[in-house]
Enzyme design. Structure first.
Site, PDB file in Angstrom:
ATOM      1  N   GLN A 299       6.799  -0.728   8.371  1.00 53.83           N
ATOM      2  CA  GLN A 299       7.541   0.518   8.537  1.00 53.83           C
ATOM      3  C   GLN A 299       8.975   0.289   9.038  1.00 53.83           C
ATOM      4  O   GLN A 299       9.851   1.117   8.805  1.00 53.83           O
ATOM      5  CB  GLN A 299       6.822   1.452   9.520  1.00 53.83           C
TER       6      GLN A 299
ATOM      7  N   GLY B 124       5.775  14.360  10.152  1.00 55.46           N
ATOM      8  CA  GLY B 124       6.826  13.390   9.857  1.00 55.46           C
ATOM      9  C   GLY B 124       6.266  12.143   9.193  1.00 55.46           C
ATOM     10  O   GLY B 124       5.119  12.103   8.748  1.00 55.46           O
ATOM     11  N   SER B 125       7.072  11.074   9.178  1.00 60.30           N
ATOM     12  CA  SER B 125       6.682   9.857   8.465  1.00 60.30           C
ATOM     13  C   SER B 125       5.451   9.199   9.085  1.00 60.30           C
ATOM     14  O   SER B 125       4.546   8.759   8.366  1.00 60.30           O
ATOM     15  CB  SER B 125       7.848   8.871   8.434  1.00 60.30           C
TER      16      SER B 125
ATOM     17  N   GLN C  81      12.840   2.221   8.644  1.00 62.77           N
ATOM     18  CA  GLN C  81      13.614   2.656   9.802  1.00 62.77           C
ATOM     19  C   GLN C  81      15.009   2.024   9.805  1.00 62.77           C
ATOM     20  O   GLN C  81      15.997   2.671  10.160  1.00 62.77           O
ATOM     21  CB  GLN C  81      12.841   2.310  11.080  1.00 62.77           C
TER      22      GLN C  81
ATOM     23  N   CYS D 251       9.828   4.301  17.988  1.00 58.77           N
ATOM     24  CA  CYS D 251       8.963   4.604  19.126  1.00 58.77           C
ATOM     25  C   CYS D 251       8.866   3.440  20.111  1.00 58.77           C
ATOM     26  O   CYS D 251       8.367   3.614  21.224  1.00 58.77           O
ATOM     27  CB  CYS D 251       7.571   4.991  18.641  1.00 58.77           C
TER      28      CYS D 251
ATOM     29  N   SER E 241       7.995  -6.527  16.141  1.00 56.21           N
ATOM     30  CA  SER E 241       7.330  -5.239  16.260  1.00 56.21           C
ATOM     31  C   SER E 241       6.151  -5.301  17.224  1.00 56.21           C
ATOM     32  O   SER E 241       5.608  -6.380  17.496  1.00 56.21           O
ATOM     33  CB  SER E 241       6.825  -4.777  14.895  1.00 56.21           C
TER      34      SER E 241
END
Length: 450
Positions: free
Chosen positions: A116, A191-192, A120, A50, A109
């Site tokens: 997370q 989703g996740s 990914q 994202c 990040s």
């Protein structure tokens, strides 16, 4: 071969541009397939989240590969090259390795330290392996990055300091609720990220009345069952929103899922959190009475303002780990590049021994088999002993900067086939749990690009 990273992230591009660059899984697969179809790219994976879109590639030429990958990002995202270029970053060779290790550790990040990204990265590698675009070089690099990320989280306080994107959003959302905590919440998507949102909500707020809404009711039901929530289909979205004081949405839809018309009269203040890119919630929702919209842009602003939340000591400890691992990775790659040269040297020596033993057999045809075998073993032992120390030393010396020159010297001194090392190092892709190694890097790597 050399490593090249071309990408854009929340650090270099505004959220609206990242929204344009968000690619569904099938487009990511097409992107990496097109990448390895270009002249100068031999392997590639893409990390699409994202807040970033990056291509990691093993390339034969820097400038040609950079042009090809930049054009492909523009083509697949639909963003004109002139708009895209100023937001792209490029890393090459060791700096590419350092960037990936930083990403794996969560240092790059939006929420520093979030774990997370490891999942990914693992998914990106799995896609590359399934599509045949991740071979020996990219596989080894990514597997090493995953190990470095795990090490950073286990050896430092980054896990205690860092948050997930969900908890960062809740830090903004919960204080805005009238009661200081949600009574009824809705998670849109299954989703996740939606799963993380649902599990985080029930962990932080025991007794919460939680509803999971998804386009596919079966998936909503599976997630709802794991967290003790109820499940609804997307056609019941308006009904669920009318009862909620907190909404968290993160679907994979390409168009908005939640519009102003989905909200009923403002009977209470409501906070809507949009974690999707492209966005799930129409911007006009923010203008509704009693509704506060928190999107990725607002979360990013809050994270930049509150960067001191993460203990600087933890971040510095992770940076030291990354620096150490980059040096170790580079040394390992240099050492491995001499392997084919050593193999070629030993192969040449074996051929010489075989020729001389055949000549010996011709001169003494009546020698008994036992004596003949003893002579052959003696000759081979002599050759092995002569080669043992030089081959061990050249591997040790090659781990130092500039050490590959020793392999070059061996090839020149013994007239070894200079193509042999490249042929060996460009072996077929290996499974994820095997560590392949890249060949020597292009001497042109010091081109001032970072």
């Amino acid at each position: 071969m050399s490593l090249l990273v071309v990408g854009l992230s929340h650090r270099t591009a505004p959220i609206p541009l990242l929204e344009k660059a968000a690619l569904p899984a099938e487009r990511v697969t097409k992107l990496i397939g097109d990448a390895v179809g270009t002249e100068h790219v031999t392997e590639a994976i893409a990390v699409a989240t994202c807040n970033r879109l990056e291509i990691y590639a093993d390339v034969t030429r820097f400038h040609g590969a950079l042009a090809d990958l930049s054009d492909l990002v523009s083509l697949h995202t639909g963003i004109p090259a002139e708009e895209l270029t100023e937001h792209l970053y490029v890393h090459y060779d060791n700096r590419a390795v350092q960037h990936l290790f930083n990403v794996a550790c969560g240092l790059d990040s939006m929420v520093v330290g979030e774990p997370q990204i490891l999942g990914q990265l693992r998914s990106a590698l799995a896609t590359g392996q399934a599509e045949g675009t991740a071979g020996r070089v990219i596989n080894d690099l990514t597997q090493t990055a995953l190990r470095v990320g795990k090490r950073a989280h286990s050896e430092t306080g980054l896990d205690r300091a860092g948050q997930s994107l969900v908890t960062a959003a809740l830090d903004l959302a919960v204080p805005l609720l009238e009661t200081g905590r949600p009574a009824r919440a809705v998670v849109v998507g299954a989703g996740s990220m939606s799963s993380l949102a649902a599990t985080t909500l029930v962990r932080l707020f025991p007794g919460l009345d939680l509803t999971v809404v998804n386009r596919t009711p079966d998936r909503a039901g599976r997630l709802a069952e794991t967290v003790g929530a109820r499940a609804l289909g997307l056609e019941q979205l308006t009904e669920s929103l009318s009862e909620a004081d907190l909404v968290i949405s993160c679907t994979g839809a390409v168009d908005t899922v939640i519009a102003p018309a989905d909200f009923g009269p403002a009977e209470r203040s409501r906070v809507v959190v949009d974690l999707a890119l492209p966005r799930d919630v129409a911007p006009e929702v923010a203008a509704l009475p009693g509704v506060t919209l928190i999107d990725l842009e607002r979360i990013a602003d809050a994270e930049r303002a509150g960067a001191a939340r993460v203990e600087e000591g933890s971040v510095e400890a992770v940076r030291r780990i990354v620096a150490e691992e980059v040096v170790a990775y580079a040394a390992a790659q240099r050492a491995v590049t001499v392997g084919p040269t050593v193999t070629a040297l030993r192969g040449m020596a074996a051929d010489v021994v075989d020729v001389e033993l055949a000549r010996f057999d011709g001169r003494l045809p009546d020698l008994d088999a036992k004596a003949r075998a003893e002579v052959a073993n003696t000759v081979r032992r002599v050759v092995d002993k002569l080669l043992h120390e030089p081959t061990i030393r050249v591997k040790q010396l090659a781990s130092d900067p500039g050490g590959t020159s020793y392999a070059v010297a061996l090839r020149e001194l013994f007239n070894l086939d200079p193509a042999a090392p490249a042929a060996v190092s460009r072996a077929e892709p290996v499974p994820a749990d095997e560590a392949g190694r890249p060949g020597e890097t292009d001497p042109a790597r010091e081109e001032g690009i970072a």
